[in-house]
Design a protein around this motif. Structure first.
Motif: not given
Length: 213
Positions: A82-87
């Motif tokens: 997703t390219g996200l962090e702290y999902i």
């Protein structure tokens, strides 16, 4: 008398050793880097990318004979494609990248620094739609959380590689990258700049190359 093959090999090795130079390098990356010289690893970030707030500077030396090609693999931490962090937390977000480095000769004069002369290819972009950052249950590859991934081109970090179609590096200010721990431990050349792909948030893995004559 004709020299033996062993004698010829020994002469070649000695000649190469005599013409090689020792270079020193400093690198700061958000979050991780690997530096290669003519396709061979010269250094890797000593702090794993999975370490939260993995900010640090690395300094090292390597031997090379000019001309040589420097290949830098730079990655920003992401939890998944997703390219996200702290999902799934209130801190869910796109991270942002950035790398700065300098290579000095034996006289401590800059031989190469990160700037717009480098060519940088992004091989992992995510999310393709930034609204993915606000999704309650973001799933990689679904809806606004689509991504684009490609493998490292074969031989991209070697001198003979044709990078004529690669874009130039995007240059950013220190204010845009906001470098953290480790950055101030290095005395940076005034000509060294932060570089990355075209978007600090969406460009997650970047390959940068330059040939030093």
């Amino acid at each position: 008398m004709k020299p033996t093959l062993a004698a010829t090999a020994l002469f070649t090795l000695c000649a190469t050793s005599l013409s090689a130079e020792t270079f020193s390098a400093d690198v700061w990356a958000d979050n991780w880097f690997e530096m290669r010289v003519n396709g061979t690893q010269a250094a890797e970030d000593r702090v794993p990318i999975t370490t939260e707030r993995s900010f640090n500077a690395d300094s090292f030396t390597f031997d090379a004979e000019r001309p040589f090609t420097i290949g830098v693999v730079a990655k920003d931490f992401i939890e998944n494609d997703t390219g996200l962090e702290y999902i799934g937390t209130r801190r869910q977000q796109m991270g942002d990248g950035g790398v700065i480095f300098q290579i000095m000769g034996e006289d401590r004069a800059p031989v190469a620094v990160s700037n717009g002369e480098w060519q940088c290819l992004v091989i992992h972009t995510a999310p393709l739609d930034k609204t993915c950052e606000s999704e309650t249950d973001p799933v990689a590859g679904e809806g606004v959380c689509a991504f684009d991934i490609s493998p490292e081109p074969e031989g991209w970090d070697e001198t003979g590689f044709d990078a004529s179609d690669w874009p130039q590096a995007s240059v950013y200010s220190a204010a845009q990258v906001s470098p953290k721990m480790g950055y101030d431990d290095v005395t940076w050349s005034e000509s060294a700049e932060f570089i990355w792909g075209p978007d600090l948030e969406q460009s997650n893995t970047v390959l940068c190359r330059l040939t030093v004559e």
